[in-house]
Design an enzyme around this catalytic site. Structure first.
Site, PDB file in Angstrom:
ATOM      1  N   ASP A   5      -8.392   1.540   4.751  1.00 55.10           N
ATOM      2  CA  ASP A   5      -8.893   0.197   5.051  1.00 55.10           C
ATOM      3  C   ASP A   5      -9.480  -0.322   3.757  1.00 55.10           C
ATOM      4  O   ASP A   5     -10.274   0.359   3.095  1.00 55.10           O
ATOM      5  CB  ASP A   5      -9.932   0.191   6.175  1.00 55.10           C
TER       6      ASP A   5
ATOM      7  N   ARG B   8      -7.689   1.624  -5.206  1.00 55.09           N
ATOM      8  CA  ARG B   8      -6.909   2.662  -4.518  1.00 55.09           C
ATOM      9  C   ARG B   8      -6.694   3.851  -5.454  1.00 55.09           C
ATOM     10  O   ARG B   8      -6.653   5.005  -5.004  1.00 55.09           O
ATOM     11  CB  ARG B   8      -5.567   2.062  -4.052  1.00 55.09           C
TER      12      ARG B   8
ATOM     13  N   LYS C 240       0.841  -1.205   0.000  1.00 51.73           N
ATOM     14  CA  LYS C 240       0.000   0.000   0.000  1.00 51.73           C
ATOM     15  C   LYS C 240       0.877   1.256   0.000  1.00 51.73           C
ATOM     16  O   LYS C 240       0.607   2.215  -0.721  1.00 51.73           O
ATOM     17  CB  LYS C 240      -0.862   0.050   1.270  1.00 51.73           C
TER      18      LYS C 240
ATOM     19  N   GLY D 216      -0.876  -8.894  -1.608  1.00 55.70           N
ATOM     20  CA  GLY D 216      -2.180  -9.350  -1.135  1.00 55.70           C
ATOM     21  C   GLY D 216      -2.893 -10.262  -2.132  1.00 55.70           C
ATOM     22  O   GLY D 216      -2.325 -11.243  -2.637  1.00 55.70           O
TER      23      GLY D 216
HETATM   24  P1  ITT Z   1      -2.775  -1.488   7.188  1.00 60.81           P
HETATM   25  O1  ITT Z   1      -1.548  -1.366   8.047  1.00 60.81           O
HETATM   26  O2  ITT Z   1      -2.917  -0.364   6.193  1.00 60.81           O
HETATM   27  O3  ITT Z   1      -4.048  -1.720   7.969  1.00 60.81           O
HETATM   28  P2  ITT Z   1      -3.301  -4.122   6.167  1.00 60.81           P
HETATM   29  O4  ITT Z   1      -2.553  -5.033   5.246  1.00 60.81           O
HETATM   30  O5  ITT Z   1      -3.626  -4.610   7.568  1.00 60.81           O
HETATM   31  O6  ITT Z   1      -2.486  -2.764   6.261  1.00 60.81           O
HETATM   32  P3  ITT Z   1      -6.129  -3.917   5.636  1.00 60.81           P
HETATM   33  O7  ITT Z   1      -6.485  -4.137   7.072  1.00 60.81           O
HETATM   34  O8  ITT Z   1      -6.798  -2.793   4.905  1.00 60.81           O
HETATM   35  O9  ITT Z   1      -4.573  -3.658   5.405  1.00 60.81           O
HETATM   36  O10 ITT Z   1      -6.376  -5.300   4.896  1.00 60.81           O
HETATM   37  C1  ITT Z   1      -6.603  -5.318   3.566  1.00 60.81           C
HETATM   38  C2  ITT Z   1      -6.505  -6.728   3.040  1.00 60.81           C
HETATM   39  O11 ITT Z   1      -6.848  -6.647   1.659  1.00 60.81           O
HETATM   40  C3  ITT Z   1      -5.082  -7.282   3.110  1.00 60.81           C
HETATM   41  O12 ITT Z   1      -5.125  -8.688   3.092  1.00 60.81           O
HETATM   42  C4  ITT Z   1      -4.493  -6.773   1.813  1.00 60.81           C
HETATM   43  O13 ITT Z   1      -3.418  -7.579   1.366  1.00 60.81           O
HETATM   44  C5  ITT Z   1      -5.692  -6.844   0.875  1.00 60.81           C
HETATM   45  N1  ITT Z   1      -5.597  -5.747  -0.110  1.00 60.81           N
HETATM   46  C6  ITT Z   1      -5.863  -4.421   0.084  1.00 60.81           C
HETATM   47  N2  ITT Z   1      -5.591  -3.725  -1.023  1.00 60.81           N
HETATM   48  C7  ITT Z   1      -5.130  -4.604  -1.917  1.00 60.81           C
HETATM   49  C8  ITT Z   1      -4.644  -4.488  -3.233  1.00 60.81           C
HETATM   50  O14 ITT Z   1      -4.543  -3.316  -3.842  1.00 60.81           O
HETATM   51  N3  ITT Z   1      -4.262  -5.600  -3.859  1.00 60.81           N
HETATM   52  C9  ITT Z   1      -4.331  -6.804  -3.251  1.00 60.81           C
HETATM   53  N4  ITT Z   1      -4.750  -7.013  -1.997  1.00 60.81           N
HETATM   54  C10 ITT Z   1      -5.141  -5.912  -1.336  1.00 60.81           C
END
Ligand code: ITT
Length: 213
Positions: free
Chosen positions: A75, A192, A18, A164
């Site tokens: 999120d 995003r 991200k 992810g």
């Molecule tokens: P933060 O520190 O920003 O919270 P996080 O990885 O915990 O990071 P989230 O709680 O928002 O983020 O979880 C989002 C989930 O969705 C996580 O498994 C990510 O890998 C997935 N995800 C979010 N955006 C994505 C993207 O652009 N491509 C692939 N997977 C994504």
């Protein structure tokens, strides 16, 4: 000539994928982007609310209070129609919630998802990525932006780009998963990207306006 100091925005994410994307999306603004490595004492914020907005708000506010600077939190999640919108806000912990592992893992999440949809026809594999961004100002104001991107869950992992769920998210207009395309192409069409475009127009004014007196 006097040069004006650029406003600083803390990007409150621990997800390096991200972070990379935010640097690409917001890099052209006259804003200094700081990541959490500059604030090693920032405590982990629980993301246990039922909505993306509440989770992002909690993290953005905590970061703004901790750093004394405006902070952006994201999120995001993947909503799969055949699973009634799951994993959604629980996307990061999908495989953990299913009892398949104890620590968060992109690989375990992807395998769990493919497993759950095993044998399902492609027309029933519709899904969307959703992204909610909250920027919280230490003065109490906030700014919200969101975006979504429609696609399908593939039947296997394809590509190693991104992070992810990217290798299982097939985008029909480009006929490829996000794991197979270069960052620049994902940057043009992702959830995003849509959210950042929404934020772009509001952000500079938001950071520069004086706020409540
Ligand atoms: P933060 O520190 O920003 O919270 P996080 O990885 O915990 O990071 P989230 O709680 O928002 O983020 O979880 C989002 C989930 O969705 C996580 O498994 C990510 O890998 C997935 N995800 C979010 N955006 C994505 C993207 O652009 N491509 C692939 N997977 C994504």
């Amino acid at each position: 000539m006097k040069t004006l100091k650029k406003p600083t925005l803390v990007i409150a994410t621990t997800n390096l994928g991200k972070m990379r994307e935010f640097r690409e999306h917001l890099g052209d603004l006259q804003i200094e982007l700081a990541d959490l490595s500059a604030f090693p004492d920032f405590p982990e914020v629980a993301e246990d609310a039922d909505s993306y907005v509440e989770n992002a708000r909690a993290k953005a506010k905590a970061a703004a209070v901790h750093t004394g600077l405006p902070a952006l939190a994201d999120d995001s999640g993947l909503e799969v129609d055949a699973l009634d919108g799951r994993p959604g806000v629980r996307s990061a912990r999908f495989a953990v919630d299913l009892g398949l592992c104890t620590a968060r893992s992109d690989d375990a999440n992807n395998r769990a998802l493919l497993d759950q949809l095993s044998g399902l026809d492609s027309v029933k594999r519709s899904a969307r990525f959703r992204c909610v961004l909250v920027v919280a100002h230490p003065d109490g104001r906030e700014c919200i932006a969101q975006g979504a991107c429609e696609g399908q869950i593939g039947d296997r992992l394809r590509g190693t780009n991104g992070f992810g769920y990217d290798p299982v998210f097939f985008e029909p207009t480009i006929q490829a998963t996000f794991g197979e395309i270069p960052a620049a192409q994902k940057r043009a069409i992702s959830h995003r990207a849509v959210a950042c475009r929404d934020l772009h127009s509001k952000l500079v004014d938001f950071l520069q306006s004086p706020g409540p007196q």
